[in-house]
Design an enzyme around this catalytic site. Structure first.
Site, mmCIF file in Angstrom:
data_model
loop_
_atom_site.group_PDB
_atom_site.id
_atom_site.type_symbol
_atom_site.label_atom_id
_atom_site.label_comp_id
_atom_site.label_asym_id
_atom_site.label_seq_id
_atom_site.Cartn_x
_atom_site.Cartn_y
_atom_site.Cartn_z
ATOM 1 N N ASP A 273 36.154 45.715 37.123
ATOM 2 C CA ASP A 273 34.968 44.965 37.260
ATOM 3 C C ASP A 273 34.071 45.722 36.832
ATOM 4 O O ASP A 273 33.167 46.028 37.860
ATOM 5 C CB ASP A 273 35.029 43.849 38.185
ATOM 6 C CG ASP A 273 36.701 42.930 38.377
ATOM 7 O OD1 ASP A 273 37.545 43.014 37.003
ATOM 8 O OD2 ASP A 273 36.607 42.249 39.052
ATOM 9 N N ASP B 199 44.597 32.945 34.213
ATOM 10 C CA ASP B 199 44.396 33.349 35.218
ATOM 11 C C ASP B 199 45.237 31.319 35.603
ATOM 12 O O ASP B 199 44.577 30.451 35.543
ATOM 13 C CB ASP B 199 42.576 33.346 36.074
ATOM 14 C CG ASP B 199 42.290 33.856 35.430
ATOM 15 O OD1 ASP B 199 42.867 34.589 35.384
ATOM 16 O OD2 ASP B 199 41.187 34.133 35.275
#
Lengths: 197, 252
Positions: free
Chosen positions: B11, B130
């Site tokens: 990330d 997700d």
């Protein structure tokens, strides 16, 4: 050493250029007949669709130049497929360097996913730039393949065995992407650049 | 035989890697290009870089980073975060990314998948999902990094993504993410039973056994993890040796 990379409408050409630069080689990206003929090595890379690519090569006269080259030439991925006689992708006649027909993978069971994407191993390698690499993994992304034939130089098994690398005279080709295959890929590119001719 | 893939995920915020626990807290973990190189030399099969920057300047920094990764790293990599239209895809592919991943943008406008596939081919299009499972067992898809619930169920959305021609699905179980108690093997196995494209499992890696289970029981094609690699709890060479001993087909 002068290394030329064939410039045409295929994707992912820059990853090959980066790979060569990592090895200290500054390649020339070109579609000029003169530049291609005078290079010590020619790389014909790419990712894309066969009939569009062939259309571009014909328009730029590259369909005549590439098969007439005398120095070592390395086709990568769609480059290997375009070096064959004909491709099922867009039902198109290709360069005819390898007398082989490019076919589409047909899944036999649920686990057979198309495209064949990821790391797979090469086997039965003939003495050449991939010698000694049996069992090593290289990176593939493709939905069409070249069946086993007299020019097969390494074999990979996906759904069935196919030609993961090919060779005939001064023409070398890989279905996989050596430029994305870590150390093994780099070794193959190095062998191609350093072989004696 | 195609090898199962191990994918470290980085990330990236303002040019630095960070990792959230349960998507909320963030901890610092280094320079993404250097980290990517280390993972590649250790035997990572692919890399994923997610841009979690919101600002315009951050986007520019991320594109510069993608160019650097493409120049320096010799394994495939996927980039995601903030990709909402074809122009974003084009920008990332021109910078040298092999694949892009879309998430919220696909849920908001599913036709984006078809557009990416017809312009650039299915192999470049990874759709990240997700999802969270409620106490009744229902899986719901979330937007914006797990912040906003949608009306879409995991399985029907995954099927649609598959049928629209995406190349891969990156499924993150929000219940498992950051908890380090193993991947969502039941949901993964169910996905694998009807999807015709590869599934990358994400969320839950804690021990090496979790990777064995996600391949053997979850039938995942690839497993993605972040903090266990970033903080050195699991080393990739050790993990791969272990998986090979456990008869998982892996590249060493």
């Amino acid at each position: 050493m002068k290394v030329a990379v064939v410039k045409y409408n295929a994707g992912n050409i820059f990853s090959v250029i980066h790979a060569l630069q990592r090895m200290g080689v500054e390649p020339l990206l070109t579609d000029s007949a003169e530049e291609l003929r005078s290079a010590d090595r020619v790389i014909f890379p790419g990712q894309g669709e066969a009939s569009n690519a062939m259309h571009y090569l014909r328009e730029h006269g590259l369909d005549k130049i590439i098969p007439s080259l005398r120095q070592p030439v390395l086709g990568i991925c769609i480059g290997q497929q375009l070096m064959c006689r004909h491709s099922e992708e867009g039902d198109v006649d290709c360069l005819g360097i390898f007398d082989a027909e490019v076919k589409r993978f047909i899944p036999v069971c649920h686990e057979d996913k198309i495209p064949h994407m990821g790391w797979n191993s090469i086997q039965n390698s003939k003495p050449s730039i991939w010698e000694g690499l049996d069992g090593e993994f290289v990176y593939f992304v493709h939905s069409y393949y070249v069946p086993l034939c007299e020019h097969t130089a390494t074999v990979t098994e996906y759904i069935h065995p196919f030609s993961s690398a090919m060779q005939k005279d001064n023409f070398y080709a890989t279905q996989f992407h050596p430029e994305k295959s870590g150390k093994v890929g780099q070794q193959i590119l190095k062998n191609f650049l350093e072989m004696t001719t | 035989m195609l090898a199962k893939r191990i994918i470290p995920c980085l990330d990236v915020k303002d040019g630095q890697t960070v990792k959230g626990t349960n998507f909320l807290q963030l901890r610092q973990a280094g320079d993404p290009v250097e980290l990517g190189k280390i993972y590649s030399s250790q035997g990572a099969d692919e890399l994923v870089f997610l841009d979690i920057t919101a600002s315009h300047e951050g986007r520019k920094t991320f594109t510069d980073m993608v160019q650097k990764v493409a120049a320096e790293i010799d394994i495939p990599f996927t980039v995601g975060g903030g990709i909402s239209e074809l122009a974003d895809v084009e920008r990332m592919l021109s910078a040298g990314a092999d694949k892009i991943s879309i998430n919220s943008a696909a849920l908001r406008r599913p036709e984006l998948i078809d557009e990416i596939v017809s312009h650039f081919g299915s192999q470049v299009c990874v759709v990240a999902i997700d999802a969270q499972q409620d106490e009744k067992g229902t899986w719901t898809c979330y937007l914006n990094g797990g912040r906003i619930p949608t009306e879409r169920g995991l399985f029907e959305w995954a099927k649609e993504v598959n049928d629209r021609g995406a190349g891969e699905i990156l499924f993150t179980s929000m219940n498992h993410d950051g908890v380090k108690q193993g991947f969502a093997c039941d949901a993964l196995s169910q996905l694998a039973s009807f999807l015709t494209i590869p599934v990358i499992a994400s969320g839950g890696a804690g021990r090496m056994e979790d990777f064995r289970d996600v391949f053997a029981q979850g039938h995942a094609d690839a497993a993605l993890a972040a903090s266990v690699f970033h903080f050195g709890q699991i080393s990739i060479p050790e993990l791969k040796e272990y998986l090979r001993k456990e008869k998982i087909n892996i590249r060493i």
